[in-house]
Design a protein around this motif. Structure first.
Motif, PDB file in Angstrom:
ATOM      1  N   LEU A 170      25.532  -3.704  38.819  1.00 35.19           N
ATOM      2  CA  LEU A 170      25.547  -2.396  39.461  1.00 35.19           C
ATOM      3  C   LEU A 170      25.386  -1.252  38.471  1.00 35.19           C
ATOM      4  O   LEU A 170      25.222  -0.103  38.868  1.00 35.19           O
ATOM      5  CB  LEU A 170      26.858  -2.200  40.225  1.00 35.19           C
ATOM      6  N   LYS A 171      25.449  -1.595  37.176  1.00 33.82           N
ATOM      7  CA  LYS A 171      25.350  -0.595  36.102  1.00 33.82           C
ATOM      8  C   LYS A 171      26.455   0.456  36.219  1.00 33.82           C
ATOM      9  O   LYS A 171      26.220   1.671  36.229  1.00 33.82           O
ATOM     10  CB  LYS A 171      23.970   0.052  36.088  1.00 33.82           C
ATOM     11  N   VAL A 172      27.701  -0.043  36.297  1.00 34.49           N
ATOM     12  CA  VAL A 172      28.883   0.816  36.355  1.00 34.49           C
ATOM     13  C   VAL A 172      29.970   0.215  35.474  1.00 34.49           C
ATOM     14  O   VAL A 172      29.889  -0.950  35.076  1.00 34.49           O
ATOM     15  CB  VAL A 172      29.421   0.962  37.805  1.00 34.49           C
ATOM     16  N   VAL A 173      30.978   1.012  35.192  1.00 30.21           N
ATOM     17  CA  VAL A 173      32.194   0.508  34.538  1.00 30.21           C
ATOM     18  C   VAL A 173      33.384   0.868  35.419  1.00 30.21           C
ATOM     19  O   VAL A 173      33.335   1.858  36.160  1.00 30.21           O
ATOM     20  CB  VAL A 173      32.398   1.101  33.122  1.00 30.21           C
ATOM     21  N   PRO A 174      34.468   0.084  35.380  1.00 32.90           N
ATOM     22  CA  PRO A 174      35.675   0.453  36.139  1.00 32.90           C
ATOM     23  C   PRO A 174      36.144   1.853  35.764  1.00 32.90           C
ATOM     24  O   PRO A 174      36.153   2.217  34.589  1.00 32.90           O
ATOM     25  CB  PRO A 174      36.692  -0.615  35.716  1.00 32.90           C
ATOM     26  N   ASP A 175      36.494   2.643  36.776  1.00 38.16           N
ATOM     27  CA  ASP A 175      36.919   4.023  36.544  1.00 38.16           C
ATOM     28  C   ASP A 175      38.381   4.054  36.092  1.00 38.16           C
ATOM     29  O   ASP A 175      39.281   4.436  36.840  1.00 38.16           O
ATOM     30  CB  ASP A 175      36.721   4.845  37.828  1.00 38.16           C
ATOM     31  N   LEU A 176      38.597   3.682  34.841  1.00 37.88           N
ATOM     32  CA  LEU A 176      39.943   3.640  34.285  1.00 37.88           C
ATOM     33  C   LEU A 176      40.578   5.022  34.236  1.00 37.88           C
ATOM     34  O   LEU A 176      41.801   5.164  34.344  1.00 37.88           O
ATOM     35  CB  LEU A 176      39.907   3.069  32.856  1.00 37.88           C
ATOM     36  N   TRP A 177      39.762   6.061  34.085  1.00 36.23           N
ATOM     37  CA  TRP A 177      40.264   7.393  33.772  1.00 36.23           C
ATOM     38  C   TRP A 177      40.816   8.124  34.994  1.00 36.23           C
ATOM     39  O   TRP A 177      41.489   9.129  34.852  1.00 36.23           O
ATOM     40  CB  TRP A 177      39.154   8.188  33.094  1.00 36.23           C
ATOM     41  N   SER A 178      40.518   7.644  36.179  1.00 39.94           N
ATOM     42  CA  SER A 178      41.080   8.285  37.376  1.00 39.94           C
ATOM     43  C   SER A 178      42.371   7.608  37.816  1.00 39.94           C
ATOM     44  O   SER A 178      42.993   8.031  38.789  1.00 39.94           O
ATOM     45  CB  SER A 178      40.072   8.250  38.529  1.00 39.94           C
ATOM     46  N   LEU A 179      42.784   6.548  37.109  1.00 41.64           N
ATOM     47  CA  LEU A 179      44.048   5.873  37.411  1.00 41.64           C
ATOM     48  C   LEU A 179      45.134   6.446  36.505  1.00 41.64           C
ATOM     49  O   LEU A 179      45.053   6.336  35.274  1.00 41.64           O
ATOM     50  CB  LEU A 179      43.943   4.362  37.197  1.00 41.64           C
ATOM     51  N   HIS A 180      46.124   7.064  37.108  1.00 38.34           N
ATOM     52  CA  HIS A 180      47.220   7.666  36.356  1.00 38.34           C
ATOM     53  C   HIS A 180      48.439   6.761  36.424  1.00 38.34           C
ATOM     54  O   HIS A 180      48.819   6.283  37.503  1.00 38.34           O
ATOM     55  CB  HIS A 180      47.551   9.043  36.929  1.00 38.34           C
ATOM     56  N   GLU A 181      49.043   6.532  35.278  1.00 35.04           N
ATOM     57  CA  GLU A 181      50.233   5.677  35.239  1.00 35.04           C
ATOM     58  C   GLU A 181      51.334   6.307  36.084  1.00 35.04           C
ATOM     59  O   GLU A 181      51.647   7.489  35.928  1.00 35.04           O
ATOM     60  CB  GLU A 181      50.682   5.518  33.786  1.00 35.04           C
ATOM     61  N   TRP A 182      51.934   5.512  36.962  1.00 34.35           N
ATOM     62  CA  TRP A 182      52.871   6.064  37.932  1.00 34.35           C
ATOM     63  C   TRP A 182      54.280   5.493  37.770  1.00 34.35           C
ATOM     64  O   TRP A 182      55.246   6.225  37.627  1.00 34.35           O
ATOM     65  CB  TRP A 182      52.349   5.798  39.341  1.00 34.35           C
ATOM     66  N   SER A 183      54.424   4.170  37.793  1.00 32.55           N
ATOM     67  CA  SER A 183      55.754   3.566  37.680  1.00 32.55           C
ATOM     68  C   SER A 183      55.623   2.096  37.318  1.00 32.55           C
ATOM     69  O   SER A 183      54.518   1.541  37.276  1.00 32.55           O
ATOM     70  CB  SER A 183      56.536   3.714  39.000  1.00 32.55           C
ATOM     71  N   CYS A 184      56.753   1.482  37.065  1.00 31.93           N
ATOM     72  CA  CYS A 184      56.786   0.052  36.757  1.00 31.93           C
ATOM     73  C   CYS A 184      58.044  -0.549  37.374  1.00 31.93           C
ATOM     74  O   CYS A 184      59.137  -0.007  37.203  1.00 31.93           O
ATOM     75  CB  CYS A 184      56.776  -0.159  35.242  1.00 31.93           C
ATOM     76  N   TRP A 185      57.870  -1.641  38.105  1.00 34.56           N
ATOM     77  CA  TRP A 185      58.985  -2.309  38.772  1.00 34.56           C
ATOM     78  C   TRP A 185      59.034  -3.782  38.376  1.00 34.56           C
ATOM     79  O   TRP A 185      57.994  -4.428  38.251  1.00 34.56           O
ATOM     80  CB  TRP A 185      58.837  -2.215  40.287  1.00 34.56           C
ATOM     81  N   ALA A 186      60.235  -4.293  38.196  1.00 30.07           N
ATOM     82  CA  ALA A 186      60.439  -5.720  37.962  1.00 30.07           C
ATOM     83  C   ALA A 186      61.437  -6.238  38.994  1.00 30.07           C
ATOM     84  O   ALA A 186      62.419  -5.566  39.325  1.00 30.07           O
ATOM     85  CB  ALA A 186      60.965  -5.975  36.549  1.00 30.07           C
ATOM     86  N   SER A 187      61.168  -7.419  39.511  1.00 26.47           N
ATOM     87  CA  SER A 187      62.091  -8.029  40.471  1.00 26.47           C
ATOM     88  C   SER A 187      63.427  -8.303  39.796  1.00 26.47           C
ATOM     89  O   SER A 187      63.482  -8.620  38.604  1.00 26.47           O
ATOM     90  CB  SER A 187      61.520  -9.352  40.997  1.00 26.47           C
ATOM     91  N   PRO A 188      64.525  -8.181  40.537  1.00 28.64           N
ATOM     92  CA  PRO A 188      65.828  -8.507  39.936  1.00 28.64           C
ATOM     93  C   PRO A 188      65.861  -9.957  39.479  1.00 28.64           C
ATOM     94  O   PRO A 188      65.192 -10.822  40.061  1.00 28.64           O
ATOM     95  CB  PRO A 188      66.820  -8.238  41.070  1.00 28.64           C
ATOM     96  N   ALA A 189      66.632 -10.219  38.435  1.00 34.47           N
ATOM     97  CA  ALA A 189      66.662 -11.556  37.839  1.00 34.47           C
ATOM     98  C   ALA A 189      67.278 -12.608  38.757  1.00 34.47           C
ATOM     99  O   ALA A 189      67.146 -13.809  38.494  1.00 34.47           O
ATOM    100  CB  ALA A 189      67.421 -11.518  36.510  1.00 34.47           C
ATOM    101  N   VAL A 190      67.938 -12.186  39.838  1.00 34.78           N
ATOM    102  CA  VAL A 190      68.469 -13.173  40.789  1.00 34.78           C
ATOM    103  C   VAL A 190      67.336 -13.872  41.528  1.00 34.78           C
ATOM    104  O   VAL A 190      67.532 -14.924  42.132  1.00 34.78           O
ATOM    105  CB  VAL A 190      69.432 -12.517  41.804  1.00 34.78           C
ATOM    106  N   ILE A 191      66.131 -13.278  41.492  1.00 36.12           N
ATOM    107  CA  ILE A 191      64.947 -13.918  42.070  1.00 36.12           C
ATOM    108  C   ILE A 191      64.290 -14.731  40.970  1.00 36.12           C
ATOM    109  O   ILE A 191      63.840 -14.184  39.963  1.00 36.12           O
ATOM    110  CB  ILE A 191      63.971 -12.868  42.632  1.00 36.12           C
ATOM    111  N   LYS A 192      64.222 -16.033  41.141  1.00 32.64           N
ATOM    112  CA  LYS A 192      63.774 -16.906  40.059  1.00 32.64           C
ATOM    113  C   LYS A 192      62.284 -16.775  39.764  1.00 32.64           C
ATOM    114  O   LYS A 192      61.843 -17.009  38.647  1.00 32.64           O
ATOM    115  CB  LYS A 192      64.113 -18.371  40.391  1.00 32.64           C
TER     116      LYS A 192
END
Length: 369
Positions: A181-203
């Motif tokens: 398609l002669k394109v690259v992923p638009d990395l620059w329009s993605l703004h870092e928002w948050s990060c979540w991890a499941s609680p460790a009680v979930i294996k």
């Protein structure tokens, strides 16, 4: 020798990325001039009936392939343009999922065996998975590379379903599609928002990087029927009302993130905020789960009871209090109560981490929804 056959297995966090897509809406609904894209998981992939999420999915090793860096270079993306995505100020502690992988040098971007800057590979992950699931391809052509807009670019494909299947079957086909398609992923329009991890009680849980992008209009959607039952464009307040009415179900990360948007009704404000805030990075929202006498409480960073390392908190912590009594024992409060029910609420009595938006909290929820 000690018998370890009955020892509990250490939790496993599968890495993933999700994309919050905020599209400007020509019609104003309850004061909102934008809508968010949510997808309802198929019966095969949902953890619970009517589970809704943002588009996204599991990190693939090819997302960090050196082949991507070679392609960016061939396409005319200079190293500095990629470096601008990387957060390195020697002050910000990066979440585990976003930490550099290996010992790459920032001045030698194209001379390593893989992409070690997760700010790049996780964006590829989020864009690839979004395309797989709903057919939205966030990308830029050569004439868009130097655009300073904070809104995203999308490509319209005539053979979208075929490419979605090809990428679903083999992530390497995503690079091949971009080449054709002669394109690259638009990395620059993605703004870092948050990060979540499941609680460790979930294996077997997830550690997920959330990005946000803004579109001037809603793109066409083509759902992968094996993963997505349906999609919806709605303002955040209506989404929460649907949760309250048991029409859809959110896991804690989606409930919390949607709650951030409810007090903010302006597309332009959110777009400007996301761009400016993203450079501050993000902390991992890694809950520690307590059992109260009347339900579970998910304790989040900054709360007085978010004590110890959440990665080794593999058992529920029991307290002989009701949720109200337990809350009264904490001065700094950052938690979610009534987990898994339509009455889930957030309590936060200090400024959000990383200069972020404060979510709709319990008192507001009782008066506004």
């Amino acid at each position: 020798m000690e018998d370890t056959s009955l020892a509990p297995k250490a939790p496993v966090w599968r890495e993933s990325a999700s994309l919050i897509i905020c599209a400007k809406n020509v019609e104003i609904t309850d004061g909102y001039d934008y809508e968010l894209l949510m997808i309802k998981r198929s019966d095969r992939t949902a953890l619970i009936q009517n589970q809704c999420v943002f588009p996204g999915g599991i990190y693939d090793p090819f997302d960090e392939s050196i082949e991507w860096l070679k392609y960016f270079e061939e396409f005319g993306v200079n190293q500095q343009t990629l470096k601008n995505l990387v957060i390195v100020d020697n002050k910000t502690e990066r979440p585990k999922i976003m930490a550099p992988q290996g010992t790459g040098c920032y001045d030698r971007f194209f001379k390593s065996s893989k992409i070690w800057a997760r700010e790049i590979s996780l964006r590829i992950n989020a864009i690839r998975e979004t395309f797989e699931e709903v057919g939205i391809l966030m990308c830029r052509g050569r004439d868009q590379l130097n655009s300073l807009t904070t809104e995203g670019f999308c490509e319209l494909l005539l053979d979208k379903s075929d490419w979605q299947k090809a990428v679903h079957d083999d992530s390497r086909n995503f690079l091949q599609m971009c080449r054709e398609l002669k394109v690259v992923p638009d990395l620059w329009s993605l703004h870092e928002w948050s990060c979540w991890a499941s609680p460790a009680v979930i294996k077997k849980g997830y550690e997920t990087a959330f990005y946000i992008t803004f579109l001037s209009e809603k793109p066409d959607i083509n759902c992968d029927q094996s993963e997505v039952k349906e999609y919806m464009w709605l303002p955040p307040q209506i989404l929460l009302e649907m949760v309250r009415n048991c029409e859809i179900f959110f896991l804690p990360p989606q409930f919390y993130e949607i709650s951030r948007f409810v007090p903010y009704k302006s597309y332009d404000y959110l777009r400007k905020f996301a761009k400016e805030r993203s450079g501050k990075g993000t902390s991992t929202y890694h809950p520690i789960v307590y059992n109260c006498t009347d339900g579970m409480v998910s304790i989040l960073p900054g709360d007085d009871f978010h004590a110890g390392c959440p990665r080794v908190s593999t058992i529920y912590r029991n307290v002989d209090f009701t949720t109200d009594e337990f809350r009264a024992h904490s001065k700094r409060i950052h938690r979610m109560e009534n987990l898994g029910s339509p009455d889930a609420v957030i309590h936060l009595n200090f400024e959000p981490l990383d200069g972020h938006l404060k979510p709709l909290c319990a008192f507001q929820a009782n008066h506004k929804l």
